[in-house]
Design an enzyme around this catalytic site. Structure first.
Site, PDB file in Angstrom:
ATOM      1  N   ASP A 109     -11.526 -16.142  15.853  1.00  0.00           N
ATOM      2  CA  ASP A 109     -12.316 -15.069  15.274  1.00  0.00           C
ATOM      3  C   ASP A 109     -11.394 -13.909  14.906  1.00  0.00           C
ATOM      4  OD1 ASP A 109     -15.576 -14.007  16.290  1.00  0.00           O
ATOM      5  OD2 ASP A 109     -14.287 -13.171  14.765  1.00  0.00           O
ATOM      6  N   ASP A 199     -14.170 -15.273   8.440  1.00  0.00           N
ATOM      7  CA  ASP A 199     -13.267 -14.804   9.486  1.00  0.00           C
ATOM      8  C   ASP A 199     -13.373 -15.600  10.772  1.00  0.00           C
ATOM      9  OD1 ASP A 199     -15.765 -14.060  10.259  1.00  0.00           O
ATOM     10  OD2 ASP A 199     -15.132 -12.203  11.150  1.00  0.00           O
ATOM     11  N   GLU A 200     -13.923 -16.770  10.696  1.00  0.00           N
ATOM     12  CA  GLU A 200     -14.200 -17.505  11.907  1.00  0.00           C
ATOM     13  C   GLU A 200     -14.063 -19.005  11.717  1.00  0.00           C
ATOM     14  OE1 GLU A 200     -18.228 -17.542  14.277  1.00  0.00           O
ATOM     15  OE2 GLU A 200     -17.783 -15.648  13.318  1.00  0.00           O
TER      16      GLU A 200
END
Length: 642
Positions: A109, A199-200
DNA sequence: GCGGATCAC
DNA sequence: TATGGTGATCCGC
């Protein structure tokens, strides 16, 4: 326990304060005193239509909780609780026996992604209190979070919390660019990783660790260091035997940290025992309140209340909660596949409009956007759903299905939308949207067994390096999609579609544009509520009191587990009976062998045949080699309000 | 199949 | 003055 029947010290109930604070309250880097901040937010909101709507929803939920408590008391009366608990214990034993600790799953993350990318481009921002967004904030720097500023918060409220707050406009293409860079680093550790959003991501590093004789912690440490060295961005990670645990763990030492859970049932259960249920992916604010009302605040409480949950399985979903209690979930990781998409849509918020022609104009714009998307990504479908939000923030949908694939032309989409909207008027709206479902993939004609075909094609094109933009079917992941994120709350932001991969940049950018958060509207308060106009139809679901609930309107509720959540382990090399989508033969083999077989069939030019055939039958569903993604879901339900 | 609702990001 | 947008899923009709 029941925190809601207690007297309220202030005028705004605790639950409403909590609701107004927004969904991302449980995130990292919060403020000194959440209470004061919630107060400021509530005061700033008071009197607005948004506030009134939240109040209404809060009240509905409170009533629903009261019904549930009543049901609970009734259900527990006269039954043998000990016996029920015993039965549940047996179920737990079976689940425990299936626990799979063999796979090393990592959830990565990016820390305050948008904000940190902005710092990259303007180092003077480092350490300062700023946010990214406009109108509504997309993300906030860690320093800003300390003041209670969070993503999803309206800018004007954030400025009440910190008047000098600097707000930077989103630069989506830039974030997409950095996302691609970071994801490509992650792929070095697991080429099969799942990019869950901009973003993960989830990785399975079992093989990687084994090949290099390195521990998971070492590998993740190195991976994080590499990301920082190559991009100057920091990432947090969680290491655990399944996706749910890994995700929870990645939040543990954020920012710029990692946390590994021992691969041991006792440790995992101890970890879950004190964990707030709100941390469990799939349990949001509503379900948190519902569970709390029956005394469940932590995952350990699930066990304590297992008898009640068993008696109210319909409402709460015993199975899913037990798995959560045990810390058991899916450990399956694979890239997103295009054929998994179920819908495509567009919606726009604007300052409230009551005039029919102006509303149609908005509808037309939305239709144009949707046409664009459908064309660009190659989709059509059979059902169109109109969504509209009144200026009171109440949301409604109206759908129509066809027995043919609809035209993706904006004129046609508009016409359908108009047909759905017209009978509802007059209305005063602040949002209009259109969504198409029952999709058909126009690129890869395989609407018949997409799973494997896609999978094969994907790996094939990957190795040969794609570069050309569209056409030629097979595109790997067209970036389209994905999971899509948009503004996030918790900490992060949003989305973007296709970062996935190397492949077309142009396309990627297009996608990115759409992500922009609009917030346009210059709101002028709508003079009068005109609330009188309500959606006509409305089907009061009222009768729904499926249960013997007492009073009026709302029916049911509660939580439920979903079948999903892959209960079992399922390492992956399990021999099973599967039918080849190409030659239609049923074969006994594990997934690896099965995919090899599919490759073989495809290599024989069977593609065309499959396509021809599939275009005839529109319904075949994708085959699934493994459990799907997505967590649980399914928790509470409720009826309509009002 | 439809509509309401919740959730994630 | 003022609270996103996209997609998924579940439930009860």
């Amino acid at each position: 326990m029941d925190s809601n029947s207690a007297p309220r010290p202030t005028q705004t109930s605790d639950s409403l304060l909590h609701r107004l604070a927004g969904p991302s309250t449980t995130k990292a880097g919060l403020a000194n005193d959440q209470t004061d901040i919630n107060r400021v937010i509530a005061d700033a909101s008071k009197g607005s239509k948004f506030y009134e709507n939240e109040k209404r929803k809060d009240k509905d939920l409170t009533e629903k909780i009261n019904r549930i408590l009543q049901q609970r008391d009734e259900a527990r009366r006269g039954v043998d609780i000990a016996q029920i608990e015993h039965n549940v214990d047996q179920v737990i034993s079976k689940m425990e026996a299936q626990r799979d600790l063999t796979q090393i799953i990592v959830h990565v993350d990016m820390d305050a992604f948008y904000a940190n990318v902005e710092i990259l481009d303007d180092p003077s921002l480092k350490g300062t209190i700023f946010a990214v967004g406009g109108g509504v904030l997309t993300t906030a720097s860690y320093e800003a979070r300390k003041h209670g500023i969070r993503s999803g918060m309206p800018e004007y409220i954030a400025k009440k919390l910190y008047p000098n707050l600097k707000v930077i406009r989103c630069n989506i293409p830039r974030y997409a660019e950095m996302s691609k860079k970071v994801m490509s680093i992650f792929r070095r550790y697991d080429p099969n990783m799942l990019a869950a959003s901009v973003d993960e991501g989830y990785l399975n590093i079992t093989q990687y660790c084994e090949d290099r004789l390195q521990t998971a912690d070492e590998v993740v440490q190195e991976m994080r260091r590499t990301v920082e060295e190559e991009t100057n961005l920091t990432v947090s990670a969680g290491i655990a035997p399944n996706k749910m645990l890994a995700k929870i763990c990645s939040d543990r030492n954020k920012p710029n940290g990692q946390f590994k859970l021992d691969f041991d049932a006792t440790t995992i259960k101890a970890f879950m025992h004190d964990l707030s249920i709100r941390k469990v992916p799939g349990i949001g604010r509503v379900n948190e309140r519902l569970l709390e009302s029956i005394g469940i605040k932590t995952c350990g409480d699930i066990y304590t209340h297992r008898a009640t949950l068993s008696l109210m399985d319909k409402q709460f979903g015993l199975h899913y909660l037990l798995q959560t209690y045990l810390g058991i979930a899916s450990n399956h990781v694979e890239p997103y596949h295009r054929e998994e998409r179920k819908s495509i849509g567009a919606e726009r918020t604007f300052s409230a409009i009551g005039d029919k022609d102006k509303l149609f104009k908005k509808l037309e714009e939305v239709a144009a956007e949707l046409e664009d998307d459908m064309e660009r990504h190659g989709w059509t479908g059979k059902t169109v759903t109109l969504k509209y939000k009144l200026d009171t923030y109440q949301v409604y949908t109206r759908a129509k299905s066809f027995d043919r694939w609809i035209s993706t032309k904006k004129e046609d989409l508009f016409a359908i939308g108009k047909e759905l909207l017209l009978p509802e008027l007059p209305l005063r709206l602040r949002l209009i949207g259109l969504r198409v479902t029952k999709l058909k993939d126009l690129r890869e004609n395989a609407d018949a067994k997409p799973g494997s075909i896609k999978r094969f094609l994907e790996s094939a094109s990957e190795s040969t390096s794609p570069r050309k933009k569209r056409k030629l079917d097979v595109d790997v992941n067209d970036g389209d999609n994905e999971d899509s994120p948009k503004l996030s709350q918790d900490g992060f932001e949003v989305s973007m579609p296709g970062y996935d991969d190397d492949e077309d940049e142009a396309n990627l950018e297009d996608d990115i544009e759409e992500l922009e958060i609009s917030t346009e509207g210059k709101p002028r308060s709508s003079s009068k509520p005109s609330s009188s106009s309500k959606p006509s139809s409305s089907k009061p679901t009222s009768l729904a009191s499926s249960f013997r609930i007492t009073s009026s309107s709302k029916p049911n509720s509660a939580i439920k587990p979903t079948s999903r959540s892959t209960p079992a382990p399922k390492p992956e090399s399990e021999v099973q009976s599967q039918t080849c989508p190409i030659c239609s033969k049923t074969l006994q083999m594990d997934n690896t062998a099965f995919n090899a077989h599919i490759d073989f069939c495809l290599s024989k030019g069977a593609i065309r045949e499959a396509q021809a055939e599939s275009s005839a039958s529109i319904n075949s569903k994708p085959i699934r080699l493994e459990p799907r993604k997505h967590p649980p879901k399914k928790v509470a339900r409720r009826g309509k309000s009002r």
